[in-house]
Design an enzyme around this catalytic site. Structure first.
Site, PDB file in Angstrom:
ATOM      1  N   GLU A  43       0.814  -1.212   0.000  1.00  0.00           N
ATOM      2  CA  GLU A  43       0.000   0.000   0.000  1.00  0.00           C
ATOM      3  C   GLU A  43       0.851   1.268   0.000  1.00  0.00           C
ATOM      4  O   GLU A  43       1.962   1.292   0.531  1.00  0.00           O
ATOM      5  CB  GLU A  43      -0.910   0.003   1.227  1.00  0.00           C
ATOM      6  CG  GLU A  43      -1.967  -1.062   1.114  1.00  0.00           C
ATOM      7  CD  GLU A  43      -2.961  -1.032   2.247  1.00  0.00           C
ATOM      8  OE1 GLU A  43      -3.070  -0.004   2.934  1.00  0.00           O
ATOM      9  OE2 GLU A  43      -3.640  -2.046   2.428  1.00  0.00           O
ATOM     10  N   CYS A  99       3.421   8.393   1.237  1.00  0.00           N
ATOM     11  CA  CYS A  99       3.929   7.412   2.196  1.00  0.00           C
ATOM     12  C   CYS A  99       4.091   6.097   1.461  1.00  0.00           C
ATOM     13  O   CYS A  99       3.109   5.534   0.972  1.00  0.00           O
ATOM     14  CB  CYS A  99       2.908   7.306   3.330  1.00  0.00           C
ATOM     15  SG  CYS A  99       3.319   6.046   4.529  1.00  0.00           S
ATOM     16  N   CYS A 155       6.592  -7.551   7.426  1.00  0.00           N
ATOM     17  CA  CYS A 155       7.730  -7.013   8.193  1.00  0.00           C
ATOM     18  C   CYS A 155       8.269  -8.135   9.067  1.00  0.00           C
ATOM     19  O   CYS A 155       7.492  -8.930   9.590  1.00  0.00           O
ATOM     20  CB  CYS A 155       7.253  -5.839   9.060  1.00  0.00           C
ATOM     21  SG  CYS A 155       8.597  -4.943   9.876  1.00  0.00           S
ATOM     22  N   CYS A 192       6.262  -5.184  16.117  1.00  0.00           N
ATOM     23  CA  CYS A 192       5.894  -4.176  17.105  1.00  0.00           C
ATOM     24  C   CYS A 192       4.440  -4.439  17.498  1.00  0.00           C
ATOM     25  O   CYS A 192       3.594  -4.699  16.645  1.00  0.00           O
ATOM     26  CB  CYS A 192       6.088  -2.781  16.516  1.00  0.00           C
ATOM     27  SG  CYS A 192       7.779  -2.514  15.959  1.00  0.00           S
ATOM     28  N   CYS A 206       1.378  -2.500  15.923  1.00  0.00           N
ATOM     29  CA  CYS A 206       1.401  -2.274  14.473  1.00  0.00           C
ATOM     30  C   CYS A 206       0.763  -3.433  13.744  1.00  0.00           C
ATOM     31  O   CYS A 206       1.122  -4.589  13.977  1.00  0.00           O
ATOM     32  CB  CYS A 206       2.846  -2.089  14.001  1.00  0.00           C
ATOM     33  SG  CYS A 206       2.980  -1.996  12.199  1.00  0.00           S
ATOM     34  N   SER A 241      11.866   6.300   7.898  1.00  0.00           N
ATOM     35  CA  SER A 241      11.452   5.971   9.260  1.00  0.00           C
ATOM     36  C   SER A 241      11.947   4.578   9.632  1.00  0.00           C
ATOM     37  O   SER A 241      11.733   3.620   8.895  1.00  0.00           O
ATOM     38  CB  SER A 241       9.926   6.014   9.359  1.00  0.00           C
ATOM     39  OG  SER A 241       9.501   5.588  10.625  1.00  0.00           O
ATOM     40  N   SER A 290      11.221   5.544  15.292  1.00  0.00           N
ATOM     41  CA  SER A 290      10.021   5.102  16.012  1.00  0.00           C
ATOM     42  C   SER A 290      10.427   4.746  17.433  1.00  0.00           C
ATOM     43  O   SER A 290      10.826   3.620  17.720  1.00  0.00           O
ATOM     44  CB  SER A 290       9.414   3.907  15.301  1.00  0.00           C
ATOM     45  OG  SER A 290       8.969   4.309  14.033  1.00  0.00           O
ATOM     46  N   CYS A 317      -0.997   6.394   7.743  1.00  0.00           N
ATOM     47  CA  CYS A 317       0.336   6.072   7.260  1.00  0.00           C
ATOM     48  C   CYS A 317       1.085   5.302   8.340  1.00  0.00           C
ATOM     49  O   CYS A 317       1.048   5.658   9.505  1.00  0.00           O
ATOM     50  CB  CYS A 317       1.038   7.384   6.958  1.00  0.00           C
ATOM     51  SG  CYS A 317       2.631   7.200   6.253  1.00  0.00           S
TER      52      CYS A 317
HETATM   53  N1  SAH Z   1       9.091   0.157  10.026  1.00  0.00           N
HETATM   54  C1  SAH Z   1       9.314   1.545  10.100  1.00  0.00           C
HETATM   55  C2  SAH Z   1       8.442   2.347   9.132  1.00  0.00           C
HETATM   56  C3  SAH Z   1       6.994   1.935   9.010  1.00  0.00           C
HETATM   57  S1  SAH Z   1       5.984   2.198  10.418  1.00  0.00           S
HETATM   58  C4  SAH Z   1       9.131   2.037  11.522  1.00  0.00           C
HETATM   59  O1  SAH Z   1       8.692   1.267  12.352  1.00  0.00           O
HETATM   60  O2  SAH Z   1       9.476   3.183  11.770  1.00  0.00           O
HETATM   61  C5  SAH Z   1       5.742   3.972  10.413  1.00  0.00           C
HETATM   62  C6  SAH Z   1       5.244   4.532  11.739  1.00  0.00           C
HETATM   63  O3  SAH Z   1       3.877   4.179  12.040  1.00  0.00           O
HETATM   64  C7  SAH Z   1       6.062   4.029  12.910  1.00  0.00           C
HETATM   65  O4  SAH Z   1       6.407   5.074  13.769  1.00  0.00           O
HETATM   66  C8  SAH Z   1       5.101   3.078  13.549  1.00  0.00           C
HETATM   67  O5  SAH Z   1       5.477   2.858  14.870  1.00  0.00           O
HETATM   68  C9  SAH Z   1       3.778   3.784  13.390  1.00  0.00           C
HETATM   69  N2  SAH Z   1       2.626   2.908  13.637  1.00  0.00           N
HETATM   70  C10 SAH Z   1       2.521   1.601  13.391  1.00  0.00           C
HETATM   71  N3  SAH Z   1       1.318   1.139  13.791  1.00  0.00           N
HETATM   72  C11 SAH Z   1       0.630   2.176  14.278  1.00  0.00           C
HETATM   73  C12 SAH Z   1      -0.695   2.321  14.844  1.00  0.00           C
HETATM   74  N4  SAH Z   1      -1.517   1.306  14.957  1.00  0.00           N
HETATM   75  N5  SAH Z   1      -1.072   3.545  15.252  1.00  0.00           N
HETATM   76  C13 SAH Z   1      -0.241   4.610  15.110  1.00  0.00           C
HETATM   77  N6  SAH Z   1       1.006   4.519  14.589  1.00  0.00           N
HETATM   78  C14 SAH Z   1       1.445   3.315  14.191  1.00  0.00           C
HETATM   79 FE1  SF4 Z   2       7.554  -3.280  11.201  1.00  0.00          FE
HETATM   80 FE2  SF4 Z   2       7.531  -0.595  11.608  1.00  0.00          FE
HETATM   81 FE3  SF4 Z   2       5.332  -2.074  12.042  1.00  0.00          FE
HETATM   82 FE4  SF4 Z   2       7.399  -2.295  13.687  1.00  0.00          FE
HETATM   83  S1  SF4 Z   2       6.139  -0.450  13.344  1.00  0.00           S
HETATM   84  S2  SF4 Z   2       6.212  -4.005  12.840  1.00  0.00           S
HETATM   85  S3  SF4 Z   2       9.112  -2.081  12.281  1.00  0.00           S
HETATM   86  S4  SF4 Z   2       6.344  -1.755  10.065  1.00  0.00           S
END
Ligand code: SAH
Ligand code: SF4
Length: 393
Positions: free
Chosen positions: A126, A141, A148, A152, A155, A237, A259, A379
């Site tokens: 996406e 974005c 991945c 996390c 996420c 990021s 992050s 995003c």
């Molecule tokens: N993997 C990289 C980039 C993709 S995630 C990273 O983790 O930085 C981009 C951002 O979205 C990160 O800061 C992530 O922590 C945040 N994110 C992921 N899931 C989320 C959610 N459910 N609500 C708000 N932010 C979220």
């Molecule tokens: Fe992967 Fe970023 Fe999601 Fe963590 S926040 S699971 S590193 S996409």
């Protein structure tokens, strides 16, 4: 004679080698059509020159093609008017100028637009365009992986195993396809405003676990004879792949977003399990040495606001102590819930309190307003609704 590497430099180098070897196991399929024609998108300039040499064409042709592909956005060799007809035909026999296929596209009431792009092997990722309501521009974005390897806890992408890395063509192709959609070719020269003026690598995946492809794609996007985005208009990021942060800083010099999400190792170990490998102190040290960080080019710390988990005043105070002295801003992201997620969004009052403490310490602390909620386009937490519908439907 250069000095012998210190212990920690040698360790970092060994880590980089290990990460790149692991990355190679998830390489995308070659960018070749079933009929044998090769996609020219995603090749570095040197690779484009080599590829053209294979059909007996000279180096200046690479320059011409680069202009048509990345400046004009032309995908049809027959429209490349500075190239003679016979050569146009020869190019079309051997090559294509590809784009990811649009599987679905949705536009939100607030003009946020989300694409699900399908690649040649049927895998999908996406991309989201997020308009800046204050200006005639916005950020795209883009995704770097399908799934991945990290998980996390908050996420949604983290619940999906890594399927594969996206290739350079697929990464820069998301931007090019979005430009097609908004009719924004040719690439601007100078500061002509464009909707698609910024790239954030905040879609699906961890860009620093797909470093080579991301780097090739970003170098293409930054090349000033083509798309010509300034490195200041690209933000990468990362969840904190420390050894690769150094390399990205030295080689690409794009803006960095980290992050963070927690300021104690015990909690960050839980929320961002990569923290067990690269704990907070190492991550912050890597931010402090990130090249080019300055007041004009601040490091962004992303902090997802989870109710009762990481949103206390004590957390806010610990955060400002941790990042003291780093030219930084803190993006406070209200948690975006998804079905099955174990967290709730912080209350507006808690977010307000947290932001106040961070701002009082001299850091900008914008609260990222949720965009495109009606099309689930937040995003960084892109959801594969399409995939789920097919699996259950
Ligand atoms: N993997 C990289 C980039 C993709 S995630 C990273 O983790 O930085 C981009 C951002 O979205 C990160 O800061 C992530 O922590 C945040 N994110 C992921 N899931 C989320 C959610 N459910 N609500 C708000 N932010 C979220
Ligand atoms: Fe992967 Fe970023 Fe999601 Fe963590 S926040 S699971 S590193 S996409």
């Amino acid at each position: 004679m250069s000095a012998a590497p210190t212990f920690s430099e040698a360790l970092s180098e060994a880590e980089r080698v290990r990460i790149l070897a692991k990355t190679a196991r998830f390489e995308p399929p070659p960018a070749v059509l079933p009929d044998g024609r090769r996609d020219l998108v995603g090749l570095s300039r040197a690779e484009l020159t080599e590829t053209l040499a294979l059909i007996g064409e000279k180096a200046f042709r690479a320059k011409q093609l680069w202009h048509w592909i990345y400046h004009q956005g032309v995908t049809d060799f027959a429209r490349m008017s500075s190239i003679a007809r016979p050569l146009q035909r020869k190019l079309a026999e051997h090559f294509v100028v590809g784009r990811p296929q649009v599987a679905t596209v949705q536009t939100s009431a607030d003009d946020t637009r989300k694409w699900l792009f399908r690649f040649r092997d049927g895998q999908e990722a996406e991309t989201v365009y997020i308009p800046d309501p204050a200006e005639d521009r916005g950020a795209l974005c883009i995704s770097s992986q399908v799934g991945c390897t990290l998980s996390c806890r908050f996420c949604h992408t983290g619940t999906q195993a890594l399927v594969r890395n996206l290739g350079a063509a697929e990464i820069v192709g998301q931007f090019m396809a979005a430009r097609d959609a908004y009719g924004e070719w040719p690439s601007p020269t100078g500061e002509t405003p464009r909707l698609l003026s910024t790239i954030v690598l905040m879609g699906m995946g961890e860009p620093l676990y797909n470093y080579e492809n991301v780097a090739t794609a970003m170098r293409i996007a930054m090349d000033h004879e083509g798309i010509g985005l300034s490195r200041r208009r690209i933000t990468l990021s990362t969840s904190g792949v420390v050894p690769m942060m150094d390399r990205a800083g030295a080689e690409l010099g794009v803006n960095l977003a980290v992050s963070l999400h927690a300021v104690r190792d015990e909690l960050r170990d839980e929320l961002v399990p990569l923290n067990r490998k690269y704990p907070i102190a190492e991550l912050i040290a890597a931010c402090r040495r990130y090249p080019g960080a300055s007041n004009a080019r601040r490091i962004t710390f992303e902090y997802v606001m989870l109710r009762g988990v990481n949103d206390s005043e004590a957390d806010a105070r610990a955060l400002v102590r941790l990042i003291a002295g780093i030219p930084a801003k803190v993006n406070l992201i209200p948690f975006n819930p998804w079905p099955g997620s174990a967290f709730q969004t912080s209350t507006p009052a808690a977010i307000e309190r947290f932001a106040r403490i961070v701002m009082d310490a001299g850091f900008a602390a914008p609260v990222r307003t949720p965009r495109g909620r009606d099309i689930l386009a937040a995003c960084g937490q892109l959801r594969t609704e399409g995939q789920r519908a097919r699996l259950t439907g």
